[in-house]
Design a protein around this motif. Structure first.
Motif, PDB file in Angstrom:
ATOM      1  N   ILE A 303       0.842  -1.187   0.000  1.00 45.72           N
ATOM      2  CA  ILE A 303       0.000   0.000   0.000  1.00 45.72           C
ATOM      3  C   ILE A 303       0.885   1.247   0.000  1.00 45.72           C
ATOM      4  N   PRO A 304       0.728   2.131  -0.979  1.00 47.82           N
ATOM      5  CA  PRO A 304       1.552   3.352  -1.029  1.00 47.82           C
ATOM      6  C   PRO A 304       1.481   4.137   0.278  1.00 47.82           C
ATOM      7  N   ARG A 313      -5.845  -1.243  10.620  1.00 44.48           N
ATOM      8  CA  ARG A 313      -6.801  -0.436   9.864  1.00 44.48           C
ATOM      9  C   ARG A 313      -6.340   1.006   9.679  1.00 44.48           C
ATOM     10  N   THR A 314      -5.556   1.496  10.635  1.00 47.53           N
ATOM     11  CA  THR A 314      -5.083   2.880  10.538  1.00 47.53           C
ATOM     12  C   THR A 314      -3.795   2.999   9.727  1.00 47.53           C
ATOM     13  N   GLY A 315      -3.293   1.862   9.256  1.00 47.03           N
ATOM     14  CA  GLY A 315      -2.047   1.877   8.505  1.00 47.03           C
ATOM     15  C   GLY A 315      -0.827   1.656   9.375  1.00 47.03           C
ATOM     16  N   LYS A 316      -1.041   1.637  10.692  1.00 47.53           N
ATOM     17  CA  LYS A 316       0.074   1.417  11.606  1.00 47.53           C
ATOM     18  C   LYS A 316       0.143  -0.059  11.990  1.00 47.53           C
ATOM     19  N   GLU A 317       1.019  -0.376  12.940  1.00 50.93           N
ATOM     20  CA  GLU A 317       1.234  -1.751  13.363  1.00 50.93           C
ATOM     21  C   GLU A 317      -0.034  -2.364  13.958  1.00 50.93           C
ATOM     22  N   LEU A 318      -0.259  -3.662  13.669  1.00 48.83           N
ATOM     23  CA  LEU A 318      -1.383  -4.382  14.247  1.00 48.83           C
ATOM     24  C   LEU A 318      -1.274  -4.382  15.769  1.00 48.83           C
ATOM     25  N   SER A 319      -2.410  -4.477  16.456  1.00 50.80           N
ATOM     26  CA  SER A 319      -2.388  -4.537  17.914  1.00 50.80           C
ATOM     27  C   SER A 319      -1.852  -5.893  18.365  1.00 50.80           C
ATOM     28  N   ASP A 320      -1.394  -5.959  19.619  1.00 51.43           N
ATOM     29  CA  ASP A 320      -0.798  -7.195  20.113  1.00 51.43           C
ATOM     30  C   ASP A 320      -1.824  -8.296  20.348  1.00 51.43           C
ATOM     31  N   MET A 321      -3.114  -7.980  20.233  1.00 56.31           N
ATOM     32  CA  MET A 321      -4.158  -8.989  20.411  1.00 56.31           C
ATOM     33  C   MET A 321      -4.744  -9.482  19.101  1.00 56.31           C
ATOM     34  N   SER A 322      -4.307  -8.897  18.004  1.00 56.68           N
ATOM     35  CA  SER A 322      -4.932  -9.211  16.716  1.00 56.68           C
ATOM     36  C   SER A 322      -4.732 -10.667  16.297  1.00 56.68           C
ATOM     37  N   LEU A 323      -3.517 -11.202  16.509  1.00 52.79           N
ATOM     38  CA  LEU A 323      -3.256 -12.576  16.115  1.00 52.79           C
ATOM     39  C   LEU A 323      -3.971 -13.553  17.045  1.00 52.79           C
TER      40      LEU A 323
END
Length: 412
Positions: A303-304, A313-323
Protein backbone atom coordinates in the motif's frame (compact mmCIF):
# COMPACT_ATOMS: atom_id res chain seq x y z
CA UNK A 1 34.49 58.88 73.21
CA UNK A 2 31.96 57.04 71.08
CA UNK A 3 28.54 58.59 71.30
CA UNK A 4 25.95 56.16 72.68
CA UNK A 5 22.66 56.06 70.74
CA UNK A 6 19.45 56.84 72.59
CA UNK A 7 17.53 53.72 73.49
CA UNK A 8 14.25 54.04 71.59
CA UNK A 9 10.97 52.43 72.65
CA UNK A 10 8.89 50.26 70.38
CA UNK A 11 6.45 53.15 69.88
CA UNK A 12 9.26 55.56 68.99
CA UNK A 13 10.62 53.04 66.47
CA UNK A 14 7.16 52.71 64.94
CA UNK A 15 7.01 56.50 64.49
CA UNK A 16 10.29 56.67 62.60
CA UNK A 17 9.68 57.99 59.09
CA UNK A 18 11.67 58.61 55.96
CA UNK A 19 14.15 56.33 54.25
CA UNK A 20 17.46 55.97 56.02
CA UNK A 21 19.45 54.24 58.76
CA UNK A 22 18.37 54.74 62.39
CA UNK A 23 20.29 53.69 65.49
CA UNK A 24 17.73 52.35 67.98
CA UNK A 25 20.04 51.94 71.00
CA UNK A 26 20.02 49.20 73.59
CA UNK A 27 22.78 47.35 71.68
CA UNK A 28 25.59 49.28 70.07
CA UNK A 29 25.65 48.90 66.32
CA UNK A 30 21.95 47.93 65.99
CA UNK A 31 20.14 49.86 63.26
CA UNK A 32 16.77 49.88 61.57
CA UNK A 33 17.00 50.45 57.82
CA UNK A 34 13.83 52.02 56.46
CA UNK A 35 13.54 51.44 52.71
CA UNK A 36 10.07 52.71 51.98
CA UNK A 37 8.13 50.47 49.64
CA UNK A 38 11.06 48.06 49.37
CA UNK A 39 10.65 46.90 52.99
CA UNK A 40 12.55 47.58 56.18
CA UNK A 41 15.05 45.45 58.09
CA UNK A 42 17.25 45.19 61.18
CA UNK A 43 21.02 45.37 60.67
CA UNK A 44 23.91 44.88 63.07
CA UNK A 45 27.14 46.74 62.29
CA UNK A 46 30.16 45.50 64.23
CA UNK A 47 33.94 45.40 63.98
CA UNK A 48 35.44 41.94 64.54
CA UNK A 49 39.08 41.01 64.03
CA UNK A 50 39.75 44.43 62.60
CA UNK A 51 37.12 43.92 59.90
CA UNK A 52 33.78 45.70 59.53
CA UNK A 53 30.88 43.21 59.45
CA UNK A 54 27.33 44.02 58.47
CA UNK A 55 24.78 41.36 59.39
CA UNK A 56 21.05 41.26 58.73
CA UNK A 57 18.83 40.30 61.66
CA UNK A 58 15.47 40.03 59.95
CA UNK A 59 12.68 42.16 58.47
CA UNK A 60 10.73 44.82 60.33
CA UNK A 61 8.04 44.76 61.69
CA UNK A 62 7.94 40.91 61.45
CA UNK A 63 10.89 40.97 63.87
CA UNK A 64 10.05 43.32 66.75
CA UNK A 65 12.41 45.66 68.58
CA UNK A 66 12.90 43.32 71.54
CA UNK A 67 13.72 40.31 69.34
CA UNK A 68 16.09 42.43 67.24
CA UNK A 69 18.03 43.44 70.35
CA UNK A 70 18.23 39.79 71.52
CA UNK A 71 19.53 38.68 68.13
CA UNK A 72 22.07 41.50 68.12
CA UNK A 73 23.38 40.57 71.59
CA UNK A 74 23.69 36.88 70.63
CA UNK A 75 25.54 37.75 67.41
CA UNK A 76 27.95 40.09 69.21
CA UNK A 77 28.68 37.38 71.81
CA UNK A 78 29.66 34.97 69.01
CA UNK A 79 31.84 37.60 67.35
CA UNK A 80 33.54 38.15 70.70
CA UNK A 81 34.38 34.39 70.79
CA UNK A 82 35.92 34.55 67.34
CA UNK A 83 32.90 32.91 65.67
CA UNK A 84 31.38 34.63 62.68
CA UNK A 85 27.58 34.04 62.97
CA UNK A 86 27.11 35.05 59.32
CA UNK A 87 29.36 32.19 58.16
CA UNK A 88 27.77 29.85 60.70
CA UNK A 89 24.31 30.69 59.41
CA UNK A 90 25.38 30.17 55.80
CA UNK A 91 26.83 26.77 56.69
CA UNK A 92 23.63 25.78 58.47
CA UNK A 93 21.52 26.88 55.52
CA UNK A 94 23.77 24.99 53.11
CA UNK A 95 23.54 21.84 55.27
CA UNK A 96 19.76 22.21 55.43
CA UNK A 97 19.49 22.55 51.66
CA UNK A 98 21.73 19.51 51.17
CA UNK A 99 19.60 17.48 53.58
CA UNK A 100 16.39 18.60 51.91
CA UNK A 101 17.82 17.66 48.50
CA UNK A 102 18.61 14.18 49.80
CA UNK A 103 15.15 13.65 51.22
CA UNK A 104 13.20 11.73 48.62
CA UNK A 105 10.21 9.50 49.00
CA UNK A 106 10.39 6.05 47.44
CA UNK A 107 7.89 7.16 44.80
CA UNK A 108 9.98 10.21 43.88
CA UNK A 109 13.10 8.04 43.71
CA UNK A 110 11.38 5.40 41.56
CA UNK A 111 10.12 8.02 39.10
CA UNK A 112 13.65 9.47 38.89
CA UNK A 113 15.13 6.01 38.40
CA UNK A 114 12.77 5.25 35.51
CA UNK A 115 13.54 8.64 33.94
CA UNK A 116 17.28 7.92 34.21
CA UNK A 117 17.13 4.39 32.80
CA UNK A 118 13.95 4.24 30.72
CA UNK A 119 15.55 5.44 27.49
CA UNK A 120 17.95 2.50 27.66
CA UNK A 121 15.15 -0.05 27.73
CA UNK A 122 14.64 -1.30 24.19
CA UNK A 123 10.97 -2.04 24.64
CA UNK A 124 8.55 0.79 25.60
CA UNK A 125 6.30 -1.91 27.04
CA UNK A 126 9.00 -2.70 29.61
CA UNK A 127 8.92 0.89 30.87
CA UNK A 128 5.13 0.77 31.11
CA UNK A 129 5.31 -2.48 33.09
CA UNK A 130 7.80 -0.95 35.52
CA UNK A 131 5.50 1.98 36.18
CA UNK A 132 2.38 -0.16 36.39
CA UNK A 133 3.72 -2.69 38.90
CA UNK A 134 5.17 -0.01 41.16
CA UNK A 135 1.95 2.00 41.11
CA UNK A 136 -0.14 -1.11 41.80
CA UNK A 137 1.86 -2.89 44.47
CA UNK A 138 4.59 -0.63 45.89
CA UNK A 139 3.50 3.01 46.02
CA UNK A 140 0.34 2.35 48.10
CA UNK A 141 2.52 0.70 50.79
CA UNK A 142 5.89 2.51 50.87
CA UNK A 143 5.56 5.17 48.18
CA UNK A 144 5.34 8.06 50.66
CA UNK A 145 8.17 6.81 52.90
CA UNK A 146 11.54 8.56 52.69
CA UNK A 147 13.94 6.15 51.01
CA UNK A 148 16.23 6.09 54.04
CA UNK A 149 13.24 4.92 56.09
CA UNK A 150 12.39 1.95 53.84
CA UNK A 151 13.10 -1.15 55.91
CA UNK A 152 12.76 -4.90 55.64
CA UNK A 153 9.29 -4.68 57.19
CA UNK A 154 8.17 -2.25 54.50
CA UNK A 155 9.50 -4.45 51.70
CA UNK A 156 7.81 -7.53 53.19
CA UNK A 157 4.56 -5.58 53.52
CA UNK A 158 4.67 -5.17 49.73
CA UNK A 159 5.71 -8.72 48.87
CA UNK A 160 4.04 -11.07 51.34
CA UNK A 161 0.44 -10.48 50.16
CA UNK A 162 1.34 -11.48 46.57
CA UNK A 163 4.37 -13.75 46.99
CA UNK A 164 2.45 -17.04 46.81
CA UNK A 165 -0.49 -16.01 44.64
CA UNK A 166 1.32 -13.88 42.05
CA UNK A 167 4.89 -15.05 42.46
CA UNK A 168 6.17 -14.11 39.00
CA UNK A 169 4.87 -10.57 39.40
CA UNK A 170 6.09 -10.41 43.01
CA UNK A 171 9.59 -11.47 41.94
CA UNK A 172 9.70 -8.68 39.38
CA UNK A 173 8.43 -6.18 41.94
CA UNK A 174 11.13 -7.25 44.40
CA UNK A 175 13.84 -6.83 41.75
CA UNK A 176 12.54 -3.39 40.84
CA UNK A 177 12.50 -2.24 44.46
CA UNK A 178 16.07 -3.52 44.84
CA UNK A 179 17.21 -1.60 41.75
CA UNK A 180 15.61 1.64 42.93
CA UNK A 181 17.12 1.34 46.41
CA UNK A 182 20.57 0.50 45.01
CA UNK A 183 20.34 3.61 42.84
CA UNK A 184 19.34 5.67 45.89
CA UNK A 185 22.40 4.45 47.80
CA UNK A 186 24.74 5.47 44.97
CA UNK A 187 23.03 8.86 44.72
CA UNK A 188 23.46 9.40 48.46
CA UNK A 189 19.75 9.27 49.31
CA UNK A 190 20.18 6.34 51.72
CA UNK A 191 22.88 4.18 53.27
CA UNK A 192 23.20 0.67 54.64
CA UNK A 193 22.11 -2.70 53.29
CA UNK A 194 19.41 -3.02 50.65
CA UNK A 195 16.27 -4.44 52.34
CA UNK A 196 14.95 -5.69 48.98
CA UNK A 197 18.06 -7.77 48.17
CA UNK A 198 17.33 -11.46 47.64
CA UNK A 199 20.55 -13.41 48.21
CA UNK A 200 21.56 -13.58 51.83
CA UNK A 201 18.53 -11.54 52.87
CA UNK A 202 14.99 -12.10 51.61
CA UNK A 203 15.87 -15.65 50.53
CA UNK A 204 16.03 -16.42 54.26
CA UNK A 205 12.54 -15.02 54.83
CA UNK A 206 10.52 -15.98 51.74
CA UNK A 207 10.22 -19.32 49.91
CA UNK A 208 12.16 -19.49 46.66
CA UNK A 209 10.05 -18.74 43.55
CA UNK A 210 10.96 -22.14 42.09
CA UNK A 211 9.38 -23.81 45.10
CA UNK A 212 5.98 -22.19 44.71
CA UNK A 213 5.67 -20.94 41.15
CA UNK A 214 4.26 -23.34 38.62
CA UNK A 215 5.88 -23.06 35.22
CA UNK A 216 3.21 -22.10 32.71
CA UNK A 217 4.09 -22.86 29.12
CA UNK A 218 2.41 -21.18 26.20
CA UNK A 219 -0.48 -23.31 24.94
CA UNK A 220 0.71 -24.90 21.71
CA UNK A 221 -0.81 -26.94 18.92
CA UNK A 222 0.69 -30.37 18.36
CA UNK A 223 2.77 -30.40 15.16
CA UNK A 224 0.76 -33.33 13.76
CA UNK A 225 -2.30 -31.05 13.71
CA UNK A 226 -0.50 -28.13 12.10
CA UNK A 227 -1.01 -28.92 8.35
CA UNK A 228 -4.78 -29.18 8.84
CA UNK A 229 -4.76 -25.96 10.90
CA UNK A 230 -2.84 -24.17 8.15
CA UNK A 231 -5.45 -25.17 5.59
CA UNK A 232 -8.12 -23.57 7.78
CA UNK A 233 -5.96 -20.54 8.52
CA UNK A 234 -5.33 -19.80 4.84
CA UNK A 235 -9.09 -19.62 4.34
CA UNK A 236 -9.42 -16.93 7.01
CA UNK A 237 -9.72 -13.41 5.57
CA UNK A 238 -7.88 -10.37 6.85
CA UNK A 239 -4.41 -9.03 7.50
CA UNK A 240 -4.23 -10.53 11.01
CA UNK A 241 -4.66 -14.05 9.61
CA UNK A 242 -1.87 -13.45 7.08
CA UNK A 243 0.38 -12.12 9.82
CA UNK A 244 -0.26 -15.24 11.92
CA UNK A 245 0.47 -17.45 8.92
CA UNK A 246 3.76 -15.61 8.28
CA UNK A 247 4.71 -15.88 11.97
CA UNK A 248 4.19 -19.65 11.85
CA UNK A 249 6.19 -20.09 8.62
CA UNK A 250 9.07 -18.06 10.10
CA UNK A 251 8.79 -19.46 13.67
CA UNK A 252 8.85 -15.80 14.69
CA UNK A 253 7.45 -13.90 17.63
CA UNK A 254 4.21 -12.00 17.18
CA UNK A 255 5.82 -8.60 17.83
CA UNK A 256 8.55 -9.23 15.24
CA UNK A 257 5.91 -9.97 12.59
CA UNK A 258 3.53 -7.17 13.51
CA UNK A 259 6.39 -4.67 13.26
CA UNK A 260 7.81 -6.09 10.01
CA UNK A 261 8.29 -3.60 7.18
CA UNK A 262 8.87 -4.06 3.45
CA UNK A 263 12.29 -2.47 3.85
CA UNK A 264 13.37 -5.46 5.95
CA UNK A 265 12.64 -7.93 3.14
CA UNK A 266 15.33 -8.87 0.61
CA UNK A 267 13.10 -10.35 -2.09
CA UNK A 268 16.01 -11.28 -4.37
CA UNK A 269 17.71 -13.47 -1.75
CA UNK A 270 14.54 -14.36 0.19
CA UNK A 271 15.76 -13.01 3.53
CA UNK A 272 13.94 -11.10 6.24
CA UNK A 273 16.32 -9.09 8.45
CA UNK A 274 14.77 -8.09 11.77
CA UNK A 275 16.67 -5.12 13.29
CA UNK A 276 18.18 -5.46 16.74
CA UNK A 277 15.82 -2.97 18.37
CA UNK A 278 12.85 -5.23 17.61
CA UNK A 279 14.48 -8.44 18.83
CA UNK A 280 14.12 -9.74 22.38
CA UNK A 281 17.87 -10.44 22.58
CA UNK A 282 18.72 -7.01 21.17
CA UNK A 283 20.63 -8.56 18.26
CA UNK A 284 19.86 -8.42 14.52
CA UNK A 285 18.25 -11.63 13.29
CA UNK A 286 18.22 -12.93 9.70
CA UNK A 287 15.32 -15.18 8.75
CA UNK A 288 15.67 -17.34 5.61
CA UNK A 289 12.28 -17.22 3.90
CA UNK A 290 10.83 -20.46 2.54
CA UNK A 291 8.94 -20.59 -0.73
CA UNK A 292 5.70 -20.71 1.25
CA UNK A 293 6.67 -17.52 3.09
CA UNK A 294 7.69 -15.79 -0.12
CA UNK A 295 4.43 -16.75 -1.84
CA UNK A 296 2.54 -15.23 1.08
CA UNK A 297 4.52 -11.99 0.79
CA UNK A 298 4.04 -11.92 -2.97
CA UNK A 299 0.27 -12.05 -2.45
CA UNK A 300 0.33 -9.37 0.25
CA UNK A 301 -0.56 -5.96 -1.24
CA UNK A 302 1.93 -3.11 -0.96
CA UNK A 303 0.00 0.00 0.00
CA UNK A 304 1.55 3.35 -1.03
CA UNK A 305 2.71 5.29 2.01
CA UNK A 306 2.40 2.28 4.34
CA UNK A 307 5.69 0.71 5.46
CA UNK A 308 4.29 -2.24 7.41
CA UNK A 309 3.75 -5.55 5.65
CA UNK A 310 0.76 -6.35 7.84
CA UNK A 311 -0.75 -2.96 8.73
CA UNK A 312 -3.76 -2.40 10.95
CA UNK A 313 -6.80 -0.44 9.86
CA UNK A 314 -5.08 2.88 10.54
CA UNK A 315 -2.05 1.88 8.51
CA UNK A 316 0.07 1.42 11.61
CA UNK A 317 1.23 -1.75 13.36
CA UNK A 318 -1.38 -4.38 14.25
CA UNK A 319 -2.39 -4.54 17.91
CA UNK A 320 -0.80 -7.19 20.11
CA UNK A 321 -4.16 -8.99 20.41
CA UNK A 322 -4.93 -9.21 16.72
CA UNK A 323 -3.26 -12.58 16.12
CA UNK A 324 -4.76 -14.05 19.28
CA UNK A 325 -8.22 -12.99 18.08
CA UNK A 326 -7.76 -14.98 14.87
CA UNK A 327 -7.14 -18.11 16.94
CA UNK A 328 -10.10 -17.44 19.22
CA UNK A 329 -12.36 -16.97 16.22
CA UNK A 330 -11.08 -20.31 14.88
CA UNK A 331 -11.79 -21.86 18.30
CA UNK A 332 -8.24 -23.18 18.68
CA UNK A 333 -7.00 -23.79 22.22
CA UNK A 334 -3.52 -22.35 21.71
CA UNK A 335 -1.76 -19.00 21.52
CA UNK A 336 0.32 -17.51 18.66
CA UNK A 337 3.57 -17.81 20.62
CA UNK A 338 2.88 -21.52 21.08
CA UNK A 339 3.65 -22.18 17.40
CA UNK A 340 7.32 -21.63 18.19
CA UNK A 341 7.06 -24.65 20.49
CA UNK A 342 5.24 -26.51 17.73
CA UNK A 343 8.14 -25.77 15.41
CA UNK A 344 10.69 -26.82 18.03
CA UNK A 345 8.91 -30.13 18.67
CA UNK A 346 8.70 -30.82 14.93
CA UNK A 347 12.43 -30.22 14.46
CA UNK A 348 13.30 -32.53 17.35
CA UNK A 349 10.88 -35.32 16.48
CA UNK A 350 10.64 -35.31 12.70
CA UNK A 351 13.97 -34.03 11.34
CA UNK A 352 17.69 -34.56 11.64
CA UNK A 353 18.45 -30.88 12.09
CA UNK A 354 20.47 -30.09 15.19
CA UNK A 355 19.11 -28.55 18.35
CA UNK A 356 21.54 -25.64 17.87
CA UNK A 357 20.10 -24.89 14.41
CA UNK A 358 16.58 -24.91 15.81
CA UNK A 359 17.56 -22.58 18.65
CA UNK A 360 19.21 -20.22 16.17
CA UNK A 361 16.03 -20.18 14.11
CA UNK A 362 14.09 -19.21 17.22
CA UNK A 363 16.67 -16.49 18.01
CA UNK A 364 17.07 -17.82 21.52
CA UNK A 365 19.86 -16.42 23.67
CA UNK A 366 22.56 -18.90 24.67
CA UNK A 367 22.51 -19.81 28.34
CA UNK A 368 26.29 -20.11 28.41
CA UNK A 369 28.23 -16.84 28.03
CA UNK A 370 31.32 -18.85 27.16
CA UNK A 371 29.50 -20.57 24.31
CA UNK A 372 28.10 -17.24 23.13
CA UNK A 373 31.59 -15.74 23.08
CA UNK A 374 32.92 -18.43 20.77
CA UNK A 375 29.97 -18.82 18.44
CA UNK A 376 30.27 -16.36 15.58
CA UNK A 377 28.11 -17.98 12.86
CA UNK A 378 24.32 -17.76 12.86
CA UNK A 379 24.02 -21.07 10.96
CA UNK A 380 22.16 -19.32 8.18
CA UNK A 381 22.60 -21.91 5.41
CA UNK A 382 21.61 -24.75 7.72
CA UNK A 383 18.59 -22.76 8.77
CA UNK A 384 17.74 -22.15 5.12
CA UNK A 385 17.31 -25.89 4.55
CA UNK A 386 15.38 -26.37 7.79
CA UNK A 387 12.96 -23.49 7.17
CA UNK A 388 12.24 -24.72 3.66
CA UNK A 389 11.36 -28.16 5.03
CA UNK A 390 9.19 -26.48 7.66
CA UNK A 391 7.44 -24.41 4.99
CA UNK A 392 6.72 -27.55 2.96
CA UNK A 393 5.42 -29.31 6.06
CA UNK A 394 3.10 -26.39 6.89
CA UNK A 395 1.99 -25.77 3.28
CA UNK A 396 2.65 -28.89 1.16
CA UNK A 397 1.43 -27.23 -2.06
CA UNK A 398 4.02 -24.43 -1.81
CA UNK A 399 6.38 -26.32 -4.15
CA UNK A 400 5.27 -24.85 -7.42
CA UNK A 401 7.68 -23.01 -9.70
CA UNK A 402 8.01 -19.33 -8.83
CA UNK A 403 10.28 -16.39 -9.46
CA UNK A 404 12.38 -17.55 -6.48
CA UNK A 405 12.82 -21.18 -7.55
CA UNK A 406 16.24 -20.55 -9.12
CA UNK A 407 17.49 -19.19 -5.79
CA UNK A 408 16.30 -22.20 -3.82
CA UNK A 409 17.89 -24.62 -6.27
CA UNK A 410 21.27 -23.43 -5.02
CA UNK A 411 20.52 -24.86 -1.57
CA UNK A 412 17.92 -27.62 -2.00
Amino acid sequence: MVRKAKELSALEVKRLAGEGRYAVGGVSGLYLYLNGGRGSSWVLRVTAGGKREVMGLGPYPEVGLGDARERARAAKALFAQGINPKTQRQEQQSALKAKQASLKTFKEAAVAYIAAHGDGWKNPKHRAQWTSTLETYVFPVIGNLMVQDVTQDGVLAVLEPIWKTKNETASRVRGRMESVLDWCKVRGYRSGDNPAAWKGHLDLLLPAPTKIAKVRHHRALGYSKLPEFMVRLRKQPGTSARALEFAILCAARSGEVRGATWAEIDEVNAVWTVPAERMKAGKEHRVPLSRAAMELLKAQPKIPGIEHIFPGRTGKELSDMSLSKVMRDMKVDAVPHGFRSTFRDWVGEETKHSSETAEQALAHMLMSKVEAAYRRSDGFQKRRLMMEEWGQYCVPNAKSESSHTSYYRRWL
